[in-house]
Design a protein around this motif. Structure first.
Motif, PDB file in Angstrom:
ATOM      1  N   GLY A 169       0.825  -1.219   0.000  1.00 55.87           N
ATOM      2  CA  GLY A 169       0.000   0.000   0.000  1.00 55.87           C
ATOM      3  C   GLY A 169       0.850   1.256   0.000  1.00 55.87           C
ATOM      4  N   ALA A 170       1.909   1.267   0.806  1.00 60.86           N
ATOM      5  CA  ALA A 170       2.797   2.442   0.864  1.00 60.86           C
ATOM      6  C   ALA A 170       3.523   2.651  -0.461  1.00 60.86           C
ATOM      7  CB  ALA A 170       3.799   2.280   2.003  1.00 60.86           C
TER       8      ALA A 170
ATOM      9  N   ALA B 262       4.486   6.692  -1.108  1.00 61.89           N
ATOM     10  CA  ALA B 262       4.839   7.394   0.130  1.00 61.89           C
ATOM     11  C   ALA B 262       6.361   7.408   0.293  1.00 61.89           C
ATOM     12  CB  ALA B 262       4.192   6.685   1.320  1.00 61.89           C
ATOM     13  N   TRP B 263       6.866   8.535   0.825  1.00 64.13           N
ATOM     14  CA  TRP B 263       8.287   8.621   1.073  1.00 64.13           C
ATOM     15  C   TRP B 263       8.611   7.772   2.281  1.00 64.13           C
ATOM     16  CZ3 TRP B 263      11.955   9.907   4.630  1.00 64.13           C
ATOM     17  CH2 TRP B 263      13.239  10.130   4.146  1.00 64.13           C
TER      18      TRP B 263
ATOM     19  N   LEU C  11      13.133   3.429  -3.800  1.00 68.78           N
ATOM     20  CA  LEU C  11      13.528   2.192  -4.475  1.00 68.78           C
ATOM     21  C   LEU C  11      12.456   1.811  -5.493  1.00 68.78           C
ATOM     22  CD1 LEU C  11      14.796   0.034  -1.471  1.00 68.78           C
ATOM     23  CD2 LEU C  11      16.185   1.135  -3.216  1.00 68.78           C
ATOM     24  N   PRO C  12      12.821   1.116  -6.534  1.00 73.41           N
ATOM     25  CA  PRO C  12      11.823   0.708  -7.532  1.00 73.41           C
ATOM     26  C   PRO C  12      10.850  -0.335  -6.952  1.00 73.41           C
ATOM     27  CG  PRO C  12      13.990  -0.190  -8.095  1.00 73.41           C
ATOM     28  CD  PRO C  12      14.179   0.719  -6.916  1.00 73.41           C
ATOM     29  N   ASP C  13       9.684  -0.424  -7.580  1.00 78.47           N
ATOM     30  CA  ASP C  13       8.648  -1.355  -7.124  1.00 78.47           C
ATOM     31  C   ASP C  13       9.165  -2.799  -7.078  1.00 78.47           C
ATOM     32  OD1 ASP C  13       7.050   0.847  -7.037  1.00 78.47           O
ATOM     33  OD2 ASP C  13       5.805   0.295  -8.767  1.00 78.47           O
TER      34      ASP C  13
END
Length: 192
Positions: free
Chosen positions: A141-142, A147-148, A153-155
Motif C-alpha cells: 500500500g505504501a 509514500a516517502w 527504491l523501484p517497485d
C-alpha cells in the motif's frame, strides 16, 4: 487442515472416523501425548511396562535406568487404567489390557497435524503468517501510494523484499516443524 474449519466437532482427517473433540481430548494430556510420540517413533506394538518406563523417564527428566519403581508404577497404573483405554476408545491405539500391549492404529499416522507445540512466549506459525501478510500488505500500500521513503527504491525491489521475507519464513517454518514432528526425535517435541 479440515479440523480447523469444522465447528461441529465432526470427523477428523487422521485416516479413520474420529471426532475432532475426541481427538483433542486424547491429545490434551501430556502423558497421552508422550504415548503417542513413543508409538509413532517405534512404529510397532509395545508392552505397557516398556512404555511406562520411557514416559516416567521423560516426566522426571532422567534416563530410563534411573527411574524408581514408584515412578514407573505410577505411570504404568495411570496408563493401564485411564490413558490407554481412553486412547483405545478414541481409535488412536489398540490396547489389549490382558496381554499388556499397545499397538498404533492408522489414525496415529497423521495425528501430528493436530499438535502445534508452542513453547514459552512463542507464537503459532499461523499467527506469524497473518502478521507477515499484514506487513506485506502495508508495504504494498505504501509503495502504491508512493509514500516517502518507499518511492526511493523501484517497485521491483519492494516486491523482491516481500518474496524474500516469505521465503525465509517458510524455510524457517520447514526447519522448525521437522524438528517438532511427533515421533521423529528421541524425545517428544515439548521436551526439546
Amino acid at each position: 487442515m479440515a479440523s480447523a474449519q469444522q465447528i461441529d466437532g465432526g470427523p477428523s482427517d487422521v485416516g479413520i472416523d474420529i471426532a475432532d473433540d475426541e481427538l483433542y481430548e486424547v491429545l490434551a494430556n501430556q502423558r497421552r501425548r508422550f504415548a503417542v510420540h513413543l508409538l509413532k517413533r517405534e512404529e510397532q506394538r509395545m508392552e505397557i511396562g516398556e512404555m511406562a518406563e520411557q514416559i516416567a523417564a521423560w516426566e522426571n527428566d532422567v534416563e530410563p535406568v534411573e527411574i524408581t519403581g514408584n515412578e514407573r508404577k505410577r505411570v504404568y497404573t495411570a496408563l493401564q487404567q485411564s490413558h490407554l483405554p481412553k486412547m483405545d476408545r478414541a481409535g488412536v491405539v489398540e490396547f489389549n489390557k490382558d496381554r499388556g500391549v499397545v499397538e498404533p492404529t492408522v489414525a496415529l499416522e497423521n495425528i501430528d497435524l493436530y499438535m502445534d507445540v508452542v513453547e514459552g512466549k512463542e507464537i503459532p506459525w499461523s499467527l506469524y503468517y497473518v502478521g507477515l501478510s499484514g506487513v506485506a500488505l502495508a508495504l504494498v500500500g505504501a509503495v502504491w501510494m508512493e509514500a516517502w521513503p518507499f518511492l526511493l527504491l523501484p517497485d521491483l525491489a519492494w516486491t523482491l523484499a516481500v518474496v524474500i521475507a516469505f521465503a525465509f519464513s517458510s524455510i524457517a517454518h520447514l526447519y522448525y516443524t521437522r524438528e517438532m514432528k511427533v515421533g521423529e526425535l528421541e524425545k517428544p517435541p515439548e521436551l526439546q
